[in-house]
Design a protein around this motif. Sequence first.
Motif, short mmCIF file in Angstrom:
data_model
loop_
_atom_site.label_atom_id
_atom_site.label_comp_id
_atom_site.label_asym_id
_atom_site.label_seq_id
_atom_site.Cartn_x
_atom_site.Cartn_y
_atom_site.Cartn_z
N GLY A 1 -8.74 -1.34 8.26
CA GLY A 1 -10.15 -1.52 7.96
C GLY A 1 -10.42 -2.17 6.62
O GLY A 1 -11.53 -2.08 6.09
N GLY A 2 -9.40 -2.83 6.08
CA GLY A 2 -9.57 -3.50 4.80
C GLY A 2 -9.37 -2.62 3.59
O GLY A 2 -9.42 -3.09 2.46
N SER A 3 -9.10 -1.33 3.82
CA SER A 3 -8.85 -0.39 2.73
C SER A 3 -7.42 0.10 2.82
O SER A 3 -6.92 0.39 3.91
CB SER A 3 -9.80 0.80 2.81
N HIS A 4 -6.76 0.21 1.66
CA HIS A 4 -5.39 0.71 1.63
C HIS A 4 -5.31 2.18 1.25
O HIS A 4 -4.21 2.68 0.98
CB HIS A 4 -4.55 -0.14 0.66
N GLU A 5 -6.41 2.85 1.26
CA GLU A 5 -6.44 4.27 0.89
C GLU A 5 -5.53 5.09 1.80
O GLU A 5 -5.64 5.05 3.02
CB GLU A 5 -7.86 4.81 0.96
N GLY A 6 -4.60 5.81 1.18
CA GLY A 6 -3.75 6.74 1.92
C GLY A 6 -2.61 6.10 2.67
O GLY A 6 -1.91 6.79 3.41
N ILE A 7 -2.38 4.79 2.49
CA ILE A 7 -1.30 4.13 3.22
C ILE A 7 -0.48 3.24 2.28
O ILE A 7 -1.01 2.63 1.35
CB ILE A 7 -1.81 3.27 4.40
N VAL A 8 0.83 3.20 2.54
CA VAL A 8 1.75 2.37 1.77
C VAL A 8 2.74 1.75 2.75
O VAL A 8 3.26 2.43 3.63
CB VAL A 8 2.51 3.20 0.71
N ALA A 9 3.00 0.46 2.58
CA ALA A 9 4.00 -0.24 3.39
C ALA A 9 5.27 -0.43 2.56
O ALA A 9 5.21 -0.68 1.36
CB ALA A 9 3.48 -1.59 3.85
N VAL A 10 6.43 -0.29 3.21
CA VAL A 10 7.73 -0.47 2.58
C VAL A 10 8.37 -1.73 3.13
O VAL A 10 8.49 -1.89 4.35
CB VAL A 10 8.66 0.73 2.86
N HIS A 11 8.79 -2.63 2.23
CA HIS A 11 9.42 -3.88 2.65
C HIS A 11 10.70 -4.12 1.88
O HIS A 11 10.84 -3.67 0.74
CB HIS A 11 8.46 -5.06 2.49
N SER A 12 11.62 -4.83 2.52
CA SER A 12 12.93 -5.09 1.94
C SER A 12 13.30 -6.54 2.14
O SER A 12 12.93 -7.17 3.14
CB SER A 12 13.97 -4.19 2.62
N LEU A 13 14.06 -7.07 1.19
CA LEU A 13 14.57 -8.44 1.33
C LEU A 13 16.00 -8.46 1.86
O LEU A 13 16.60 -9.51 2.00
CB LEU A 13 14.50 -9.19 -0.01
N SER A 14 16.55 -7.29 2.17
CA SER A 14 17.93 -7.20 2.64
C SER A 14 18.14 -7.98 3.93
O SER A 14 19.14 -8.69 4.10
CB SER A 14 18.32 -5.74 2.86
N LYS A 15 17.21 -7.86 4.88
CA LYS A 15 17.39 -8.43 6.21
C LYS A 15 16.88 -9.86 6.27
O LYS A 15 17.59 -10.75 6.73
CB LYS A 15 16.67 -7.56 7.25
N ARG A 16 15.65 -10.10 5.81
CA ARG A 16 15.04 -11.41 5.98
C ARG A 16 15.65 -12.45 5.05
O ARG A 16 15.59 -13.65 5.33
CB ARG A 16 13.52 -11.34 5.78
N SER A 17 16.28 -12.02 3.93
CA SER A 17 16.82 -12.98 2.96
C SER A 17 18.30 -12.76 2.65
O SER A 17 18.81 -13.36 1.70
CB SER A 17 16.01 -12.91 1.66
N ASN A 18 18.97 -11.90 3.40
CA ASN A 18 20.41 -11.61 3.16
C ASN A 18 20.65 -11.05 1.76
O ASN A 18 21.67 -11.34 1.14
CB ASN A 18 21.27 -12.86 3.37
N LEU A 19 19.76 -10.20 1.28
CA LEU A 19 19.86 -9.69 -0.08
C LEU A 19 20.25 -8.21 -0.14
O LEU A 19 19.90 -7.53 -1.11
CB LEU A 19 18.55 -9.91 -0.85
N ALA A 20 20.97 -7.72 0.85
CA ALA A 20 21.36 -6.31 0.82
C ALA A 20 22.15 -5.98 -0.45
O ALA A 20 22.01 -4.91 -1.03
CB ALA A 20 22.18 -5.95 2.06
N GLY A 21 22.97 -6.92 -0.89
CA GLY A 21 23.77 -6.70 -2.09
C GLY A 21 22.96 -6.76 -3.38
O GLY A 21 23.46 -6.34 -4.43
#
Length: 365
Positions: free
Chosen positions: A210-230
Amino acid sequence: MGAVSSRLPVFPWDKLEPYKATAAAHPGGIVDLSVGTPVDPVPEVVQKALTAASDSPGYPTVWGTPELRDAIAGWCERRLGARGMTHQGVLPVVGSKELVAWLPTQLGLGPDAKVAYPRLAYPTYEVGARLARAEYVAYDDPTELDPAGLKLLWLNSPSNPTGRVLTKDELTRTVAWAREHGVLLFSDECYLELGWEAEPVSVLHPDVCGGSHEGIVAVHSLSKRSNLAGYRSAFLAGDPAVLGELLQIRKHGGMMTPAPVQAATIAALGDDTHVTEQRARYAARRTALREALLGHGFRIEHSEASLYLWATRDESCWSTVAHLADRGILVAPGDFYGPAGDRFVRVAFTATDERVAEAVRRLAP
């Protein structure tokens, strides 16, 4: 120290060692499809950024450079469709596993709190609750949970291990439910850019939140999309009040992403070409393994996204692991991700083209 480790389950991957030895003894060598670790090169643009920032003698900041925060906020708006992203709504973390494992502790949860996660799930959600001495609950539908005492709700779309993608309607309903009951919602979206038969949507998309980020957080990683696990590069995006509290705690804990990795992350988030190229590699490997598994008598469920095929021969997962190990192929047993996976195996398509081709040959009738 023993008192803390005793709260935790047996490290699941240790159970796989005998089967790994069997697979490794195959005349053609092992084809390891058990762990979703990148095997392709780190993109050149990222390597150059890391090298250019290698002379970094001073301490980095936990919040990251302004340029890093700009890059994260801009990527969230461009790729996730999020609106109104500010520096207060982003936070770099030292790889997403660290965050998942220590989040309940950093939120101050304890025995009077409940942490909920999907019935089939990445084991570290449970580990995080155990470390904090919180109660942990697995769910099929999060909106059917008892909200009493529930402080942290994990979503995971696309799912590890199943590759299932939650629809926009499912996400919207869950966000609304969590807000209605005052439950903090964290959405693990680390495979979001790896949709194959579905287009994953973030909880930060305005159609969901609904356009508000209240009470929610997204977790993102570059390990998979950019081969940056290391590199251990990941970030949070969402509710500024939640992230501001975590920032203060993480400052005291010295949870700093190294300065060269911050520079590399900026480069990775600013370049879409390498993501497209890596997707193409994974798509080809996925197609080859999927057809080979189906031809070998497997059934595949979900798997519409992520780096895995969720496969079954309608037998004990350990029987399947043994069957494939005899052919020099190592996969992950489904019960690593909960008892509901005890008749499935997770097959990663993160091996090299040569090893994937070898697996296909060994699976041929």
